[in-house]
Enzyme design. Sequence first.
Site, short mmCIF file in Angstrom:
data_model
loop_
_atom_site.label_atom_id
_atom_site.label_comp_id
_atom_site.label_asym_id
_atom_site.label_seq_id
_atom_site.Cartn_x
_atom_site.Cartn_y
_atom_site.Cartn_z
N LYS A 112 2.63 -8.03 -0.26
CA LYS A 112 2.00 -7.73 -0.92
C LYS A 112 0.69 -9.32 -1.67
O LYS A 112 -0.41 -9.10 -1.68
CB LYS A 112 2.42 -7.61 -2.34
CG LYS A 112 3.43 -6.74 -2.41
CD LYS A 112 4.13 -6.64 -4.01
CE LYS A 112 4.01 -4.85 -4.18
NZ LYS A 112 5.63 -4.23 -3.24
C1 LIG Z 1 6.05 -2.90 -2.32
C2 LIG Z 1 7.10 -3.21 -1.32
C3 LIG Z 1 7.11 -1.89 -0.88
C4 LIG Z 1 6.17 -0.51 -1.87
O1 LIG Z 1 5.03 -0.42 -1.44
P1 LIG Z 1 3.66 0.56 -1.45
O2 LIG Z 1 2.52 0.23 -1.77
O3 LIG Z 1 4.49 0.08 -3.69
O4 LIG Z 1 4.32 1.69 -1.17
C5 LIG Z 1 7.40 -1.85 -0.36
N1 LIG Z 1 8.26 -3.10 0.85
C6 LIG Z 1 8.19 -4.58 -0.27
C7 LIG Z 1 8.72 -5.32 -0.15
C8 LIG Z 1 7.88 -4.53 -1.48
O5 LIG Z 1 7.56 -5.36 -2.04
#
Ligand SMILES: *Cc1c(COP(=O)(O)O)cnc(C)c1O
Length: 462
Positions: A112
């Site tokens: 993220k």
């Molecule tokens: C947010 C997240 C996901 C999922 O990603 P999306 O874009 O919501 O599909 C997977 N793994 C981790 C570690 C995350 O923080």
Amino acid sequence: MKYISTRGQAPELTFEEAMLTGLARDGGLYLPAEIPVMTKDEIASLAGLPYEEIAFRVMWPYVSGSFAEDEFKSIIARAYQGFGHAARAPLKQLNENHFLLELFHGPTLAFKDFAMQLIGQLFQVALKRRGERVTIVGATSGDTGSAAIEAFRGLDAVDVFILFPHGRVSEVQRRQMTTPADSNVHALALEGDFDDCQAAVKDMFNDFDFRDGVKLAGVNSINFARVLAQVVYYFSAATSLGAPHRKVSFTVPTGNFGDIFAGYIAKRMGLPIDRLVVATNQNDILHRCLSGEGYYKGDTIPSISPSMDIQVSSNFERALYYAYGEDGNAVAQLMEELKSGGFDVSQGALQALRETFDSGRASEEETLETIKATLASSAELLCPHSAVGVKVGEEHRAPDVPMITLATAHPAKFPAAVEQASGVHPPLPPRMADLYERPERVTRITNDLGAIQAHIKGHISA
Ligand SMILES: *Cc1c(COP(=O)(O)O)cnc(C)c1O
């Protein structure tokens, strides 16, 4: 570039407006009116370039009306300078043709950071130019909140308030939210669960006096600027394995469908992606849907990969928009049906989705087993989310097409599950080894809208 809503009833916006707005007024999600296509030569020329240069070339057509060229280049430079790896998104080899794209070298150790760090800088520059400031309020079960606090700390056009459920996030996640000392970021420990946090945020957006009074803004994963930032690493990874002269596939640990939807955009831009594989944990609404069982909500079951514990994948609406032939009315109708439990996907739309997407799921036992087996076979310590991806990716690997699985978080962010699976306690990277010694700053707050709003009003900088 103009941006349009998936439900077809909201005004067209510029990139900057769509970014600052988030959710469209008709309840839909913004998309570019046309997806720019790169030529084979343009894609080939990305191979071996620094990540920041690839980022500029891939994203520039989307943002060019809103930012100047040099301005955008320095935004990108600032966004990624805090990463702990010079490659930003390094690729590791697991076996003959299965690769791991490490997206956890950012400041909060999850993918993220790629989007949040960029959006922080984009907000700051856009708001400064407009002479405006905003208050960002978000709810988190862990990763989104820490990424937002880290991205916006110290930026003077923005105040950030993150609500997390008191006692229900991991210690690493909590400390990442409570240890930044900057006065414009605020961690609020709500006496309630994650749903209470989300409900409080939603209520604040629906309270128009409050919303306008503090200039509320959101940075959740439906913001198109976040999707766009994630398109870049599909290009960097694929070109380093021989694209556009050779096809590659990706497997993506999926929750809200934001990360994998970025892969879909990359494919539409001309990147030769063979398959995009959705990997889910036991919360498998997307796997069931792509298997032809319709899109029906169930109960969320807590798992060891908590960032994928969702029932409704908000960004899936964007994939549906294209699968239904860019028909905003059809999408609006489906979303209406979703309110009362779910909907069946038409045969034509399902076929369109399956032209690009495959899917699979991993149980809790399979996830733990994959962490253990991967450590033994490749000396890679996976976080539980990445392990879900590797398990499903291995099942979908074709002999002549490299499979790239996205590693979405660092194992040290989820030490309990990793240690249970492997017997190894994953250490924090040296640059944040003192996380447990840094002083924490957090306000514990009762689950009462009035109290939360009063706290926010009393703590914004301007
Ligand atoms: C947010 C997240 C996901 C999922 O990603 P999306 O874009 O919501 O599909 C997977 N793994 C981790 C570690 C995350 O923080």
